[in-house]
Design a protein around this motif. Structure first.
Motif, PDB file in Angstrom:
ATOM      1  N   PRO A  17      21.218  -7.023  -1.421  1.00 13.31           N
ATOM      2  CA  PRO A  17      20.261  -6.936  -2.521  1.00 13.31           C
ATOM      3  C   PRO A  17      18.893  -7.511  -2.155  1.00 13.31           C
ATOM      4  CG  PRO A  17      22.383  -7.681  -3.335  1.00 13.31           C
ATOM      5  CD  PRO A  17      22.455  -7.692  -1.832  1.00 13.31           C
ATOM      6  N   ALA A  18      18.858  -8.551  -1.337  1.00 11.84           N
ATOM      7  CA  ALA A  18      17.574  -9.141  -0.943  1.00 11.84           C
ATOM      8  C   ALA A  18      16.766  -8.164  -0.091  1.00 11.84           C
ATOM      9  CB  ALA A  18      17.795 -10.451  -0.200  1.00 11.84           C
ATOM     10  N   ALA A  19      17.436  -7.458   0.826  1.00 12.28           N
ATOM     11  CA  ALA A  19      16.732  -6.466   1.638  1.00 12.28           C
ATOM     12  C   ALA A  19      16.236  -5.313   0.763  1.00 12.28           C
ATOM     13  CB  ALA A  19      17.639  -5.950   2.753  1.00 12.28           C
ATOM     14  N   ALA A  20      17.046  -4.911  -0.217  1.00  7.94           N
ATOM     15  CA  ALA A  20      16.623  -3.840  -1.131  1.00  7.94           C
ATOM     16  C   ALA A  20      15.388  -4.271  -1.912  1.00  7.94           C
ATOM     17  CB  ALA A  20      17.761  -3.483  -2.085  1.00  7.94           C
ATOM     18  N   ALA A  21      15.364  -5.521  -2.371  1.00  9.14           N
ATOM     19  CA  ALA A  21      14.199  -6.026  -3.097  1.00  9.14           C
ATOM     20  C   ALA A  21      12.973  -6.050  -2.188  1.00  9.14           C
ATOM     21  CB  ALA A  21      14.487  -7.414  -3.654  1.00  9.14           C
ATOM     22  N   THR A  22      13.172  -6.412  -0.941  1.00  2.95           N
ATOM     23  CA  THR A  22      12.062  -6.439   0.014  1.00  2.95           C
ATOM     24  C   THR A  22      11.494  -5.045   0.216  1.00  2.95           C
ATOM     25  OG1 THR A  22      13.031  -8.362   1.101  1.00  2.95           O
ATOM     26  CG2 THR A  22      11.384  -7.107   2.350  1.00  2.95           C
ATOM     27  N   VAL A  23      12.364  -4.053   0.370  1.00  2.00           N
ATOM     28  CA  VAL A  23      11.906  -2.667   0.518  1.00  2.00           C
ATOM     29  C   VAL A  23      11.108  -2.243  -0.711  1.00  2.00           C
ATOM     30  CG1 VAL A  23      12.690  -0.259   0.650  1.00  2.00           C
ATOM     31  CG2 VAL A  23      13.736  -1.996   2.119  1.00  2.00           C
ATOM     32  N   LEU A  24      11.624  -2.585  -1.897  1.00  2.45           N
ATOM     33  CA  LEU A  24      10.919  -2.252  -3.133  1.00  2.45           C
ATOM     34  C   LEU A  24       9.512  -2.838  -3.119  1.00  2.45           C
ATOM     35  CD1 LEU A  24      12.135  -2.145  -6.701  1.00  2.45           C
ATOM     36  CD2 LEU A  24      10.325  -3.755  -6.176  1.00  2.45           C
ATOM     37  N   PHE A  25       9.382  -4.087  -2.716  1.00  2.00           N
ATOM     38  CA  PHE A  25       8.069  -4.731  -2.723  1.00  2.00           C
ATOM     39  C   PHE A  25       7.135  -4.167  -1.659  1.00  2.00           C
ATOM     40  CE2 PHE A  25      10.139  -8.110  -5.228  1.00  2.00           C
ATOM     41  CZ  PHE A  25       9.252  -8.091  -6.299  1.00  2.00           C
ATOM     42  N   VAL A  26       7.668  -3.762  -0.523  1.00  2.00           N
ATOM     43  CA  VAL A  26       6.824  -3.150   0.508  1.00  2.00           C
ATOM     44  C   VAL A  26       6.263  -1.829  -0.013  1.00  2.00           C
ATOM     45  CG1 VAL A  26       6.828  -2.079   2.803  1.00  2.00           C
ATOM     46  CG2 VAL A  26       7.912  -4.315   2.458  1.00  2.00           C
ATOM     47  N   VAL A  27       7.116  -1.016  -0.607  1.00  2.00           N
ATOM     48  CA  VAL A  27       6.659   0.262  -1.165  1.00  2.00           C
ATOM     49  C   VAL A  27       5.653   0.014  -2.292  1.00  2.00           C
ATOM     50  CG1 VAL A  27       7.386   2.352  -2.406  1.00  2.00           C
ATOM     51  CG2 VAL A  27       8.747   1.506  -0.476  1.00  2.00           C
ATOM     52  N   ALA A  28       5.960  -0.942  -3.173  1.00  2.00           N
ATOM     53  CA  ALA A  28       5.048  -1.265  -4.275  1.00  2.00           C
ATOM     54  C   ALA A  28       3.722  -1.799  -3.744  1.00  2.00           C
ATOM     55  CB  ALA A  28       5.700  -2.275  -5.211  1.00  2.00           C
ATOM     56  N   PHE A  29       3.775  -2.636  -2.724  1.00  2.00           N
ATOM     57  CA  PHE A  29       2.555  -3.193  -2.135  1.00  2.00           C
ATOM     58  C   PHE A  29       1.658  -2.084  -1.609  1.00  2.00           C
ATOM     59  CE2 PHE A  29       0.334  -4.504   1.752  1.00  2.00           C
ATOM     60  CZ  PHE A  29      -0.532  -5.444   1.222  1.00  2.00           C
ATOM     61  N   VAL A  30       2.229  -1.156  -0.873  1.00  2.00           N
ATOM     62  CA  VAL A  30       1.437  -0.061  -0.314  1.00  2.00           C
ATOM     63  C   VAL A  30       0.817   0.775  -1.442  1.00  2.00           C
ATOM     64  CG1 VAL A  30       1.558   2.080   1.033  1.00  2.00           C
ATOM     65  CG2 VAL A  30       2.688   0.010   1.874  1.00  2.00           C
ATOM     66  N   ALA A  31       1.608   1.090  -2.462  1.00  2.00           N
ATOM     67  CA  ALA A  31       1.088   1.877  -3.581  1.00  2.00           C
ATOM     68  C   ALA A  31      -0.040   1.133  -4.301  1.00  2.00           C
ATOM     69  CB  ALA A  31       2.213   2.207  -4.559  1.00  2.00           C
ATOM     70  N   CYS A  32       0.158  -0.144  -4.575  1.00  2.00           N
ATOM     71  CA  CYS A  32      -0.866  -0.934  -5.269  1.00  2.00           C
ATOM     72  C   CYS A  32      -2.116  -1.098  -4.406  1.00  2.00           C
ATOM     73  CB  CYS A  32      -0.324  -2.296  -5.661  1.00  2.00           C
ATOM     74  SG  CYS A  32       0.895  -2.219  -6.986  1.00  2.00           S
ATOM     75  N   LEU A  33      -1.932  -1.290  -3.111  1.00  2.00           N
ATOM     76  CA  LEU A  33      -3.071  -1.437  -2.211  1.00  2.00           C
ATOM     77  C   LEU A  33      -3.921  -0.169  -2.201  1.00  2.00           C
ATOM     78  CD1 LEU A  33      -4.534  -3.247  -0.193  1.00  2.00           C
ATOM     79  CD2 LEU A  33      -3.066  -2.284   1.598  1.00  2.00           C
ATOM     80  N   ILE A  34      -3.267   0.975  -2.164  1.00  2.00           N
ATOM     81  CA  ILE A  34      -4.007   2.246  -2.191  1.00  2.00           C
ATOM     82  C   ILE A  34      -4.815   2.363  -3.486  1.00  2.00           C
ATOM     83  CG2 ILE A  34      -3.750   4.759  -2.359  1.00  2.00           C
ATOM     84  CD1 ILE A  34      -1.347   4.430  -0.367  1.00  2.00           C
ATOM     85  N   VAL A  35      -4.176   2.083  -4.614  1.00  2.00           N
ATOM     86  CA  VAL A  35      -4.886   2.172  -5.902  1.00  2.00           C
ATOM     87  C   VAL A  35      -6.033   1.162  -5.945  1.00  2.00           C
ATOM     88  CG1 VAL A  35      -4.669   1.836  -8.399  1.00  2.00           C
ATOM     89  CG2 VAL A  35      -2.905   3.100  -7.146  1.00  2.00           C
ATOM     90  N   ALA A  36      -5.801  -0.050  -5.485  1.00  2.00           N
ATOM     91  CA  ALA A  36      -6.849  -1.077  -5.499  1.00  2.00           C
ATOM     92  C   ALA A  36      -8.032  -0.685  -4.614  1.00  2.00           C
ATOM     93  CB  ALA A  36      -6.279  -2.420  -5.055  1.00  2.00           C
ATOM     94  N   MET A  37      -7.752  -0.111  -3.480  1.00  2.00           N
ATOM     95  CA  MET A  37      -8.834   0.282  -2.574  1.00  2.00           C
ATOM     96  C   MET A  37      -9.623   1.462  -3.121  1.00  2.00           C
ATOM     97  SD  MET A  37      -8.664  -2.113  -0.507  1.00  2.00           S
ATOM     98  CE  MET A  37      -9.892  -1.696   0.684  1.00  2.00           C
ATOM     99  N   VAL A  38      -8.961   2.350  -3.824  1.00  2.00           N
ATOM    100  CA  VAL A  38      -9.645   3.518  -4.392  1.00  2.00           C
ATOM    101  C   VAL A  38     -10.460   3.131  -5.631  1.00  2.00           C
ATOM    102  CG1 VAL A  38      -9.252   5.726  -5.579  1.00  2.00           C
ATOM    103  CG2 VAL A  38      -8.026   5.218  -3.461  1.00  2.00           C
TER     104      VAL A  38
END
Length: 144
Positions: free
Chosen positions: A32-53
Protein backbone atom coordinates in the motif's frame (compact mmCIF):
# COMPACT_ATOMS: atom_id res chain seq x y z
CA UNK A 1 -21.71 29.12 -8.33
CA UNK A 2 -23.22 26.15 -10.15
CA UNK A 3 -19.89 25.43 -11.82
CA UNK A 4 -18.20 25.31 -8.40
CA UNK A 5 -20.80 22.85 -7.16
CA UNK A 6 -20.31 20.67 -10.24
CA UNK A 7 -16.53 20.61 -9.89
CA UNK A 8 -16.80 19.71 -6.20
CA UNK A 9 -19.39 17.03 -6.95
CA UNK A 10 -16.97 15.50 -9.45
CA UNK A 11 -14.15 15.72 -6.88
CA UNK A 12 -16.40 13.97 -4.37
CA UNK A 13 -17.19 11.24 -6.88
CA UNK A 14 -13.47 10.83 -7.46
CA UNK A 15 -12.52 10.28 -3.82
CA UNK A 16 -14.04 6.77 -3.42
CA UNK A 17 -12.86 5.87 -6.94
CA UNK A 18 -9.34 6.98 -6.00
CA UNK A 19 -9.55 5.00 -2.77
CA UNK A 20 -10.75 1.83 -4.48
CA UNK A 21 -8.23 2.04 -7.30
CA UNK A 22 -5.28 2.78 -5.02
CA UNK A 23 -6.28 0.01 -2.59
CA UNK A 24 -6.45 -2.39 -5.56
CA UNK A 25 -3.03 -1.22 -6.75
CA UNK A 26 -1.66 -1.75 -3.24
CA UNK A 27 -3.04 -5.31 -3.17
CA UNK A 28 -1.77 -6.02 -6.68
CA UNK A 29 1.80 -4.93 -6.01
CA UNK A 30 1.78 -6.05 -2.36
CA UNK A 31 2.57 -2.65 -0.90
CA UNK A 32 0.00 0.00 0.00
CA UNK A 33 2.86 2.44 0.69
CA UNK A 34 4.30 1.92 -2.80
CA UNK A 35 0.81 2.37 -4.30
CA UNK A 36 0.44 5.65 -2.40
CA UNK A 37 3.84 6.76 -3.66
CA UNK A 38 2.85 6.04 -7.26
CA UNK A 39 -0.37 8.00 -6.74
CA UNK A 40 1.59 11.00 -5.47
CA UNK A 41 4.12 10.87 -8.31
CA UNK A 42 1.32 10.89 -10.88
CA UNK A 43 -0.51 13.64 -8.97
CA UNK A 44 2.70 15.67 -8.65
CA UNK A 45 3.34 15.55 -12.39
CA UNK A 46 -0.27 16.52 -13.17
CA UNK A 47 -0.25 19.39 -10.67
CA UNK A 48 3.16 20.60 -11.85
CA UNK A 49 1.93 20.77 -15.44
CA UNK A 50 -1.17 22.74 -14.43
CA UNK A 51 0.89 25.07 -12.21
CA UNK A 52 3.40 25.76 -14.96
CA UNK A 53 0.68 26.46 -17.51
CA UNK A 54 -1.49 28.65 -15.29
CA UNK A 55 1.06 30.71 -13.38
CA UNK A 56 4.72 29.75 -13.17
CA UNK A 57 5.63 33.16 -11.70
CA UNK A 58 3.63 32.43 -8.53
CA UNK A 59 6.25 29.94 -7.32
CA UNK A 60 8.32 32.90 -6.11
CA UNK A 61 5.67 33.71 -3.50
CA UNK A 62 6.04 30.27 -1.94
CA UNK A 63 8.90 31.49 0.23
CA UNK A 64 6.58 33.98 1.95
CA UNK A 65 3.84 31.44 2.77
CA UNK A 66 3.34 30.60 6.45
CA UNK A 67 5.16 27.33 7.14
CA UNK A 68 2.26 25.77 9.06
CA UNK A 69 0.24 25.67 5.83
CA UNK A 70 2.58 22.99 4.48
CA UNK A 71 1.07 20.55 6.99
CA UNK A 72 -1.71 20.11 4.42
CA UNK A 73 0.70 17.89 2.48
CA UNK A 74 1.06 15.64 5.51
CA UNK A 75 -2.72 15.48 5.84
CA UNK A 76 -3.25 14.38 2.25
CA UNK A 77 -0.45 11.84 2.65
CA UNK A 78 -2.11 10.52 5.80
CA UNK A 79 -5.46 10.26 4.00
CA UNK A 80 -4.06 8.38 1.00
CA UNK A 81 -1.93 6.02 3.08
CA UNK A 82 -4.73 5.30 5.55
CA UNK A 83 -7.43 4.68 2.93
CA UNK A 84 -5.03 2.53 0.88
CA UNK A 85 -4.18 0.37 3.91
CA UNK A 86 -7.59 0.26 5.58
CA UNK A 87 -10.18 0.07 2.78
CA UNK A 88 -9.33 -3.54 1.78
CA UNK A 89 -9.83 -4.68 5.39
CA UNK A 90 -12.61 -2.39 6.61
CA UNK A 91 -14.57 -2.03 3.36
CA UNK A 92 -14.51 0.96 1.06
CA UNK A 93 -17.97 2.12 2.12
CA UNK A 94 -17.09 2.02 5.82
CA UNK A 95 -13.79 3.79 5.23
CA UNK A 96 -15.41 6.54 3.16
CA UNK A 97 -18.23 6.86 5.72
CA UNK A 98 -15.76 7.77 8.45
CA UNK A 99 -13.85 10.07 6.10
CA UNK A 100 -17.11 11.88 5.30
CA UNK A 101 -18.03 12.09 8.98
CA UNK A 102 -14.62 13.58 9.75
CA UNK A 103 -15.04 16.05 6.88
CA UNK A 104 -18.44 17.17 8.19
CA UNK A 105 -17.04 17.75 11.68
CA UNK A 106 -13.87 19.54 10.61
CA UNK A 107 -15.61 21.63 7.92
CA UNK A 108 -18.15 22.85 10.49
CA UNK A 109 -15.37 23.82 12.91
CA UNK A 110 -13.29 25.54 10.21
CA UNK A 111 -16.30 27.51 8.98
CA UNK A 112 -17.56 28.38 12.46
CA UNK A 113 -14.23 29.81 13.62
CA UNK A 114 -13.00 31.03 10.22
CA UNK A 115 -9.83 28.95 10.57
CA UNK A 116 -7.07 29.25 7.96
CA UNK A 117 -8.73 32.35 6.50
CA UNK A 118 -12.02 30.59 5.68
CA UNK A 119 -15.19 32.61 5.42
CA UNK A 120 -16.95 32.58 8.80
CA UNK A 121 -20.23 30.70 8.78
CA UNK A 122 -21.49 30.25 12.35
CA UNK A 123 -22.68 26.84 13.42
CA UNK A 124 -26.24 27.52 14.47
CA UNK A 125 -28.93 25.02 15.35
CA UNK A 126 -30.22 24.73 11.78
CA UNK A 127 -26.77 24.16 10.31
CA UNK A 128 -25.82 21.69 13.05
CA UNK A 129 -29.08 19.82 12.44
CA UNK A 130 -28.36 19.68 8.72
CA UNK A 131 -24.86 18.33 9.32
CA UNK A 132 -26.31 15.78 11.74
CA UNK A 133 -28.90 14.77 9.16
CA UNK A 134 -26.14 14.36 6.56
CA UNK A 135 -24.15 12.20 8.98
CA UNK A 136 -27.19 10.02 9.67
CA UNK A 137 -27.83 9.73 5.93
CA UNK A 138 -24.27 8.62 5.25
CA UNK A 139 -24.51 6.13 8.14
CA UNK A 140 -27.80 4.75 6.77
CA UNK A 141 -26.15 4.03 3.41
CA UNK A 142 -23.73 1.65 5.15
CA UNK A 143 -26.38 -0.40 6.98
CA UNK A 144 -26.92 -3.80 5.43
Amino acid sequence: MAQYALVMLLAGIGIPVLAAMNAALGRTIGSPAAAATVLFVVAFVACLIVAMVTGPHQWARLATAPRHLFIAGLLVGFYVLSITYIAPHFGLGNAVFFVLLGQLISAAAIDHFGLFGAQVSPLGLTRAGGIGLMAVGVWLTQQV
